[in-house]
Scaffold this motif. Structure first.
Motif, PDB file in Angstrom:
ATOM      1  N   ALA A  28      -2.444   7.987 -11.157  1.00 41.56           N
ATOM      2  CA  ALA A  28      -1.321   7.372 -10.997  1.00 41.56           C
ATOM      3  C   ALA A  28      -1.617   5.752 -10.871  1.00 41.56           C
ATOM      4  CB  ALA A  28      -0.746   7.708  -9.640  1.00 41.56           C
ATOM      5  N   MET A  29      -2.682   5.130 -10.503  1.00 42.87           N
ATOM      6  CA  MET A  29      -2.917   4.010 -10.204  1.00 42.87           C
ATOM      7  C   MET A  29      -4.126   3.420 -11.085  1.00 42.87           C
ATOM      8  SD  MET A  29      -2.213   3.333  -6.037  1.00 42.87           S
ATOM      9  CE  MET A  29      -2.710   4.868  -5.436  1.00 42.87           C
ATOM     10  N   LYS A  30      -4.090   2.351 -11.629  1.00 40.10           N
ATOM     11  CA  LYS A  30      -5.152   1.689 -12.206  1.00 40.10           C
ATOM     12  C   LYS A  30      -6.295   1.578 -11.343  1.00 40.10           C
ATOM     13  CE  LYS A  30      -6.130  -2.135 -15.484  1.00 40.10           C
ATOM     14  NZ  LYS A  30      -5.685  -3.492 -16.053  1.00 40.10           N
ATOM     15  N   ARG A  31      -6.270   1.008 -10.167  1.00 41.57           N
ATOM     16  CA  ARG A  31      -7.228   0.783  -9.542  1.00 41.57           C
ATOM     17  C   ARG A  31      -8.134   2.069  -9.249  1.00 41.57           C
ATOM     18  NH1 ARG A  31      -4.280  -0.183  -3.527  1.00 41.57           N
ATOM     19  NH2 ARG A  31      -6.637  -0.582  -2.845  1.00 41.57           N
ATOM     20  N   ASN A  32      -7.583   3.246  -9.462  1.00 38.77           N
ATOM     21  CA  ASN A  32      -8.365   4.529  -9.288  1.00 38.77           C
ATOM     22  C   ASN A  32      -9.071   4.861 -10.577  1.00 38.77           C
ATOM     23  OD1 ASN A  32      -7.413   4.858  -7.065  1.00 38.77           O
ATOM     24  ND2 ASN A  32      -5.782   6.379  -7.131  1.00 38.77           N
ATOM     25  N   THR A  90       3.896   1.410  -1.271  1.00 34.65           N
ATOM     26  CA  THR A  90       4.671   1.546  -2.731  1.00 34.65           C
ATOM     27  C   THR A  90       3.612   2.155  -3.610  1.00 34.65           C
ATOM     28  OG1 THR A  90       5.804  -0.542  -2.158  1.00 34.65           O
ATOM     29  CG2 THR A  90       5.693   0.125  -4.827  1.00 34.65           C
ATOM     30  N   ARG A  91       2.273   1.790  -3.352  1.00 28.22           N
ATOM     31  CA  ARG A  91       1.317   2.228  -4.511  1.00 28.22           C
ATOM     32  C   ARG A  91       0.896   3.940  -3.902  1.00 28.22           C
ATOM     33  NH1 ARG A  91      -0.892  -3.006  -4.066  1.00 28.22           N
ATOM     34  NH2 ARG A  91      -2.114  -2.484  -2.260  1.00 28.22           N
ATOM     35  N   HIS A  92       1.015   4.006  -2.835  1.00 28.62           N
ATOM     36  CA  HIS A  92       0.889   5.582  -2.308  1.00 28.62           C
ATOM     37  C   HIS A  92       2.010   6.512  -2.647  1.00 28.62           C
ATOM     38  CE1 HIS A  92       0.094   8.792   0.389  1.00 28.62           C
ATOM     39  NE2 HIS A  92       1.383   9.116   0.657  1.00 28.62           N
ATOM     40  N   ASP A 116       0.983  -1.155   0.085  1.00 23.93           N
ATOM     41  CA  ASP A 116       0.026  -0.079   0.264  1.00 23.93           C
ATOM     42  C   ASP A 116       0.978   1.140  -0.066  1.00 23.93           C
ATOM     43  OD1 ASP A 116      -2.120  -1.604  -0.006  1.00 23.93           O
ATOM     44  OD2 ASP A 116      -2.439  -1.286   2.053  1.00 23.93           O
ATOM     45  N   LEU A 165       3.458   6.458  -5.624  1.00 23.44           N
ATOM     46  CA  LEU A 165       3.119   6.858  -6.965  1.00 23.44           C
ATOM     47  C   LEU A 165       2.418   8.062  -6.967  1.00 23.44           C
ATOM     48  CD1 LEU A 165       1.888   3.421  -8.726  1.00 23.44           C
ATOM     49  CD2 LEU A 165       3.999   4.803  -9.069  1.00 23.44           C
ATOM     50  N   LYS A 201       1.684   9.669 -14.006  1.00 22.45           N
ATOM     51  CA  LYS A 201       0.128   9.218 -13.992  1.00 22.45           C
ATOM     52  C   LYS A 201       0.062   8.401 -15.412  1.00 22.45           C
ATOM     53  CE  LYS A 201      -1.979  12.493 -11.148  1.00 22.45           C
ATOM     54  NZ  LYS A 201      -2.959  13.933 -11.132  1.00 22.45           N
TER      55      LYS A 201
END
Length: 433
Positions: free
Chosen positions: A303-307, A281-283, A279, A285, A291
Motif C-alpha cells: 500500500a505504501m512505497k516505504r514498505n 493518512t498513510r495508515h 501517519d 491506505l 496496493k
C-alpha cells in the motif's frame, strides 16, 4: 491681467525637454534645472543632493524627526503636508490609476509607474550577496535586510521573528484564527492569500522544481530547498529527549510529538492512534485495500512505497544487520529488532485460547489461525493443508528431499531445524553437564 502683467491660469511658458507648461517664466527656469542635472543643494546629514533649495528644506524635515501632519483615520504622521494628502487617498478607496497589463489599480500615479516595471521585465537592481535582481530599488533595499540577519519584529506568543513589518503583520493572522481565504478545490481555509496561492499549485499538478539527486519534483522552490537538506547529510536539529538528529526543523517538531505521548489522530477502522496526521493518512491506505507498489521480483504488492523499499533488500541478498547473540543476519534493520525479542525472553503476546505466549504480535496472529480451523494453504504434492503459509513452506522441504540440518553427534540429517532440535534432546538424555 494681474499687477505683474500675466493672466492667471494661462501657461505660455513651455519646457522643450518634457513639454510641461508654466504660467511664469521664473517657474520654467527653475524647472529647467531638473533637466540640467545640476544639484547644488546638499544635505549635510545624508549627502543627498537637490536641484532646488526648497526641496532640500523639505527634505531636512525627515532628519528633524518632526511629523506635524497627522492622519485622522489611522493616526499615521508625516513630515510634509503633501505626503499626508497623498496618504489620504488610500483611505478614500479611490484608485484612479489602472494598469493596462493586468488591470490592477492604484491610488497614486507613482505606484502605478513602479508597478509597470514588473511587466517590463527589466531588473536593474541586483543584490551583491545572492545575485537576486529587482525591478525597484526600494524592493532591493528591503531584500538586503534578509542578509543583515536583523529581525526587529518579534511575536511574543510564539517567539517567531521577522525582518519586515509586513511579514510580521501577516503572521499575526495565523494566531488570530481567522481564515478568510478558501480553496475551491478541497475547501481548505487559509489566513493569508499568499498561502492559498501556493496551495493551489498542489491541485494544478505542476511541479517545476526538480531534485537533481533523486529526481523528486516539487510545486514550490522552498520545498525543494528543504528537501535538498536531506541529501546534504547535514542534520542541525537535535531532539533533546533521545538525541536523534534531523535535517529539517519541521521533522524535529513532528518527532517531538512521539515523546509527548499525545495521539490525537485515530483510525475509525481499527482504533489505532497516531501522533501525526500524515501517519494516519498513510495508515488508512492499508484498510483501503489499494496496493499500488509492486515488487518486480516476486509480485508482492504494498500500500505504501516505504514498505516496498525495505522489501526489495530481501531480494538483493545483502544482509547488513547481524544478531550478536546467534549470528543470524537480516536485510532489514526492523527485522533484526523483532528477532532480538526472541533472545530477550520477553513474551508479551498471549493466546487467550491455550495460554501460549509469543515474543512478536505476528507470531500470535499466525498462531490464532490454528485455533480457527481454517486452513487455506494446501500442499500440491500430498494434499496436506495448513493454517499458516510459513508452515506450508517448511513442509515443502520434505518433498524437496533437501536436508540442510545435520546432527554433529551422529550425522543424521533433517528437513527442518525444529526436527534437529528435538533430535538433539535425545542425545542429551542421561548426560550430566
Amino acid at each position: 491681467m494681474t499687477e505683474h502683467g500675466y493672466n492667471e491660469g494661462v501657461k505660455n511658458f513651455k519646457c522643450d525637454e518634457c513639454g510641461k507648461l508654466f504660467s511664469q517664466k521664473r517657474d520654467l527656469i527653475q524647472h529647467l534645472l531638473i533637466h540640467s542635472g545640476a544639484k547644488n543643494f546638499k544635505c549635510d546629514e545624508c549627502d543627498k543632493r537637490f536641484t532646488h533649495k526648497s526641496h532640500l528644506t523639505q527634505h531636512l524635515l525627515i532628519h528633524s524627526g518632526a511629523k506635524n501632519f497627522k492622519c485622522d483615520e489611522c493616526d499615521k504622521r508625516f513630515t510634509r503636508k503633501g505626503h499626508l494628502t497623498q496618504h489620504l487617498l488610500i483611505h478614500s478607496g479611490v484608485k484612479t490609476f489602472k494598469c493596462d497589463e493586468c488591470g490592477k489599480q492604484f491610488t497614486k500615479k507613482y505606484n502605478l509607474t513602479n508597478h509597470l516595471l514588473i511587466h517590463s521585465g527589466v531588473k536593474n537592481f541586483k543584490c551583491d550577496e545572492c545575485g537576486k535582481q529587482f525591478t525597484q530599488k526600494n524592493t532591493l533595499t528591503k531584500h538586503l535586510l534578509i542578509h543583515s540577519g536583523v529581525k526587529n519584529f518579534k511575536y511574543d506568543e510564539c517567539g517567531k521573528q521577522f525582518t519586515h513589518k509586513h511579514d510580521f503583520t501577516q503572521h499575526l493572522l495565523v494566531h488570530s484564527g481567522v481564515k478568510n481565504f478558501k480553496c475551491d478545490e478541497c475547501g481548505k481555509l487559509f489566513a493569508q492569500k499568499s498561502h492559498l496561492t501556493k496551495h493551489l499549485l498542489i491541485h494544478s499538478g505542476v511541479k517545476n522544481f526538480k531534485c537533481d539527486e533523486c529526481g523528486k519534483q516539487f510545486t514550490e522552490k522552498g520545498h525543494l530547498t528543504q528537501h535538498l537538506l536531506i541529501h546534504s547529510g547535514v542534520k542541525n536539529f537535535k531532539c533533546a529527549e533521545c538525541g536523534k538528529l534531523f535535517a529539517q526543523k519541521g521533522n524535529l517538531t513532528q518527532h517531538l510529538l512521539i515523546h509527548s505521548g499525545v495521539k490525537n489522530f485515530k483510525c475509525d477502522e481499527c482504533g489505532k492512534q497516531f501522533t501525526v496526521k500524515g501517519d494516519l493518512t498513510r495508515h488508512l491506505l492499508i484498510h483501503s485495500g489499494v496496493k499500488n507498489f509492486k515488487c518486480d521480483e516476486c509480485g508482492k504488492q504494498f500500500a505504501m512505497k516505504r514498505n516496498l523499499t525495505p522489501h526489495l533488500l530481501i531480494h538483493s541478498g545483502v544482509k547488513n544487520f547481524k544478531c550478536d547473540e546467534c549470528g543470524k543476519q537480516f536485510a532489514v534493520k526492523s527485522n533484526l529488532t523483532k528477532h532480538l525479542l526472541i533472545h530477550s525472553g520477553v513474551k508479551n503476546f498471549k493466546c487467550d485460547e491455550c495460554g501460549e505466549q509469543f515474543t512478536q504480535k505476528n507470531g500470535l496472529i499466525n498462531h490464532l489461525l490454528t485455533h480457527s480451523g481454517v486452513k487455506n494453504f494446501k500442499c500440491d504434492e500430498c494434499g496436506k493443508q495448513f493454517a499458516v503459509k510459513s508452515n506450508l513452506t517448511r513442509h515443502l522441504l520434505i518433498h524437496s528431499g533437501v536436508k540442510n540440518f545435520k546432527c554433529d553427534e551422529c550425522g543424521k540429517q533433517f528437513y527442518q531445524r525444529s526436527s534437529l532440535v528435538r533430535h538433539l534432546l535425545r542425545h542429551c538424555v542421561g548426560k550430566s553437564f
